[in-house]
Enzyme design. Structure first.
Site, PDB file in Angstrom:
ATOM      1  N   ASP A  33       0.843  -1.195   0.000  1.00  0.00           N
ATOM      2  CA  ASP A  33       0.000   0.000   0.000  1.00  0.00           C
ATOM      3  C   ASP A  33       0.881   1.248   0.000  1.00  0.00           C
ATOM      4  OD1 ASP A  33      -2.210   1.586   0.114  1.00  0.00           O
ATOM      5  OD2 ASP A  33      -2.878   0.948   2.082  1.00  0.00           O
ATOM      6  N   CYS A  73      -6.088   4.601  -3.410  1.00  0.00           N
ATOM      7  CA  CYS A  73      -6.394   3.218  -3.033  1.00  0.00           C
ATOM      8  C   CYS A  73      -7.690   2.682  -3.632  1.00  0.00           C
ATOM      9  CB  CYS A  73      -6.448   3.090  -1.510  1.00  0.00           C
ATOM     10  SG  CYS A  73      -4.936   3.598  -0.663  1.00  0.00           S
ATOM     11  N   LYS A 132      -5.792  -5.830   3.296  1.00  0.00           N
ATOM     12  CA  LYS A 132      -6.639  -4.665   3.044  1.00  0.00           C
ATOM     13  C   LYS A 132      -7.626  -4.903   1.906  1.00  0.00           C
ATOM     14  CE  LYS A 132      -6.259   0.116   1.380  1.00  0.00           C
ATOM     15  NZ  LYS A 132      -5.400   1.310   1.277  1.00  0.00           N
ATOM     16  N   HIS A 134     -10.828  -2.177   1.399  1.00  0.00           N
ATOM     17  CA  HIS A 134     -11.124  -0.767   1.127  1.00  0.00           C
ATOM     18  C   HIS A 134     -12.052  -0.574  -0.067  1.00  0.00           C
ATOM     19  CE1 HIS A 134      -9.403   3.614   1.400  1.00  0.00           C
ATOM     20  NE2 HIS A 134     -10.649   3.493   1.860  1.00  0.00           N
ATOM     21  N   ASP A 340      -0.236  -0.499  -5.035  1.00  0.00           N
ATOM     22  CA  ASP A 340      -1.513  -0.043  -5.597  1.00  0.00           C
ATOM     23  C   ASP A 340      -1.375   1.286  -6.331  1.00  0.00           C
ATOM     24  OD1 ASP A 340      -1.086   1.379  -3.254  1.00  0.00           O
ATOM     25  OD2 ASP A 340      -3.129   1.155  -2.494  1.00  0.00           O
ATOM     26  N   LYS A 365       1.479   9.909  -5.097  1.00  0.00           N
ATOM     27  CA  LYS A 365       0.117   9.515  -4.752  1.00  0.00           C
ATOM     28  C   LYS A 365      -0.866  10.662  -4.964  1.00  0.00           C
ATOM     29  CE  LYS A 365      -2.575   7.924  -0.737  1.00  0.00           C
ATOM     30  NZ  LYS A 365      -2.523   7.416   0.652  1.00  0.00           N
TER      31      LYS A 365
END
Length: 598
Positions: A33, A73, A132, A134, A340, A365
């Site tokens: 992540d 994400c 995870k 999400h 990701d 990001k």
């Protein structure tokens, strides 16, 4: 007699070999992540130690232009699981909210979507997700689990139905709608002060104040306090939980043992299913903030807590490879390692940098156009099937996993519109080019940039329709807001678009012009046409045929209508949707970890 026994032995041996050859392959997918592509040794880092990941690349195929479909994400993972751009699932944002913010919200991956896990499950695979998710849990009531991993094809789930974020760690600053929290708190304070003032002037006889007005002010103050206190003050309880399948087993979760538990669960899944075809998706909580401080890794790297976390990731990957090899599964198991999206360059505090490094690539990001937000590690290992040490430079996508896995699992062809392509011809070395001539890079629902790999050319052109406004001016990220946004005054639109050739300028430092690039106008025309055809597949009202530009025979399937999943209505917390162990609102439980720790 000897000849008969020899013939019988050879026949038996051939049957065993044929059986092993005919068995469907296993898949172990490992996703970190927020990991930056520049954090890994085999991608250029020479200070953080990642020997296990580097060895995985040496034994397999390394992709140098592996692209996430989104820079955050929730939309990136939606695209990964479905092989389709996130806006096809209603998970592309149109405003400030770009990911799911509350586990008690109703948004998530729609039940109408088909994941690669569900396709493989239909083919007899045992499927597991550890870590995870999400992508939502409930829709209309607690326990309907319409978005839950079990509903989307995972036979077994253990981990975080939401994500790791600062509120999960006591002492860290909140990072969920902080300005809204501050506004509600200020309204509470102002309402309380107003109430006290009204009581004072009424008691002292300074002013005629009706009881109704006092009750109204008190009600508004109490409402503001409740809207802040119930969902936000208890964020750790609401969002930071561990589930085993559909049961909440820990609320709030204990971060001190989380890495060991996830690793042990992943190893246990492989061990339990070693004699049958399986798919395991290990979706690590690392290296999203808050960072871990595991005793075996704290203070061991040259890059503070972040480096410690990356080195712990490497250890976990090494243990996963060791498990596959120890069980004799290497020749029948495809292993895959990625992130990701890019590292969070703006995430830092008084203890240092908390986010990743994206190497030579600009941005990070939340930036859907710049390479730093979407270019990620991509490593495949399949002993005996994929050539060791192969390096692939052609554009590939996280969305390619869906068609690759389903084809290897011999799933029947689906008429569902996919945006990914089967990677096996590229991975096996049968071709050096993927089928991605054009790739579309989204920031939320907004088309941010497009890349074009012209046939017969080494050039990889990329045009940016808009770029984020970095802050403060001159910075390399959005440090004032901590995350870049995709709309309004947060971006600058470019007409004509900015253009780069990633083959010669991977850092996107020097925009091309008609004077420096002879094909400038042709590139713009080709990309504009590709965008036109692509957009025709995104609306449920478009015509089935597009006769322009000599494409009369091209037919595009109608896209189904999908409700928007990131509206405020679906995002905000609802108590009747909140997963809970115990009796709501008194949620709380502690998992017995004695049997799960390594």
């Amino acid at each position: 007699m000897r000849l008969f026994l020899l013939a019988l032995f050879l026949a038996t041996g051939n049957n065993v070999t044929g059986s092993e050859k005919d068995r469907k392959p296993n898949f172990v997918l490992m996703m970190v992540d927020d990991l930056g592509i520049g954090d890994i040794g085999c991608y250029g880092n020479d200070t953080i130690r990642t020997p296990n990941i580097d060895h995985l690349a040496a034994e397999g195929v390394k992709l140098t232009q592996h692209i996430a479909a989104a820079p955050l994400c929730t939309p990136s993972r939606a695209a990964f699981h479905t092989g389709r751009y996130a806006l096809r699932s209603g998970l592309g944002s149109t405003g400030r909210v770009q990911v799911l913010l509350f586990l008690g919200g109703s948004g998530g991956l729609p039940i109408t979507e088909m994941t690669f896990a569900k396709r493989l499950q239909e083919q007899g695979y045992t499927t597991g997700l550890v870590g995870k998710w999400h992508l939502g849990v409930n829709c209309e009531r607690r326990g309907d689990h319409c978005h839950h991993p079990n509903t989307h094809g995972f036979s077994y789930f253990y981990g975080l139905p939401f994500t790791l974020f600062n509120d999960c760690k006591p002492g860290e600053r909140s990072d969920i709608l902080v300005d809204l929290q501050n506004l509600l708190w200020q309204l509470t304070i102002m309402g309380s002060l107003a109430m006290l003032s009204l009581v004072f002037v009424r008691v002292c006889g300074l002013l005629e104040v009706s009881v109704a007005n006092m009750v109204a002010v008190a009600g508004l103050s109490l409402l503001a306090f409740s809207v802040w206190f119930v969902p936000f003050h208890h964020l750790r309880t609401w969002n930071c939980i561990i589930m085993r399948n559909q049961e909440v087993v820990e609320q709030p979760m204990d971060l001190s043992t989380l890495p060991q538990r996830l690793l042990r669960e992943a190893q246990g899944f492989i061990e339990r299913n070693a004699d049958r075809p399986f798919l395991l998706f290990l979706s690590l909580a690392h290296v999203h903030t808050p960072l871990f401080s595991s005793p075996g890794f704290a203070g061991k790297s040259h890059h503070g807590r972040y480096g410690d976390n990356v080195e712990e990731v490497d250890y976990m990957i090494g243990r996963m490879v060791e498990t596959v090899d120890r069980l004799g599964l290497a020749n029948n198991t495809m292993m895959y390692f990625t992130s990701d999206h890019g590292g969070h360059i703006e995430d830092a505090d008084e203890q240092g940098q908390n986010g990743g490094w994206n190497g030579i690539y600009k941005g990070g990001k939340a930036m859907g156009g710049w390479e730093g937000g979407i270019r990620v590690p991509g490593i495949f290992r399949w002993s005996g099937r994929l050539p060791a040490g192969r390096v692939v430079h052609t554009p590939t996508s996280l969305m390619d996993l869906y068609p690759t896995l389903t084809q290897l699992a011999q799933a029947q062809h689906s008429d569902r519109l996919l945006d990914g392509y089967n990677l096996m011809p590229v991975l096996e070395g049968r071709t050096d080019r993927s089928q991605h001539e054009f790739m579309f890079h989204y920031c939320g629902n907004y088309l941010n940039a497009v890349r074009w790999h012209p046939p017969g050319s080494d050039s990889i052109y990329k045009v940016h329709y808009f770029t984020p406004n970095f802050s403060p001016p001159g910075a390399g990220g959005c440090y004032d807001t901590k995350v870049c946004l995709c709309h309004g005054d947060h971006v600058t639109h470019h007409n004509p678009p900015l253009m780069f050739d990633l083959n010669t300028d991977p850092s996107e430092a020097q925009p091309l012009t008609p004077d420096t690039e002879p094909r400038h106008q042709e590139v713009l025309r080709q990309i504009a046409r590709a965008v036109e055809l692509h957009r025709a597949t995104l609306t449920h009202t478009h015509p089935e045929k597009l006769p322009e530009h000599g494409q009369q025979d091209t037919v595009y399937p109608r896209s189904e209508y999908v409700p928007y999943q990131l509206s405020w209505e679906k995002i905000l917390w609802r108590p009747w949707l909140q997963p809970c162990c115990g009796t709501f609102p008194f949620c709380g439980c502690k998992e017995n970890t004695s049997s799960t720790l390594v």
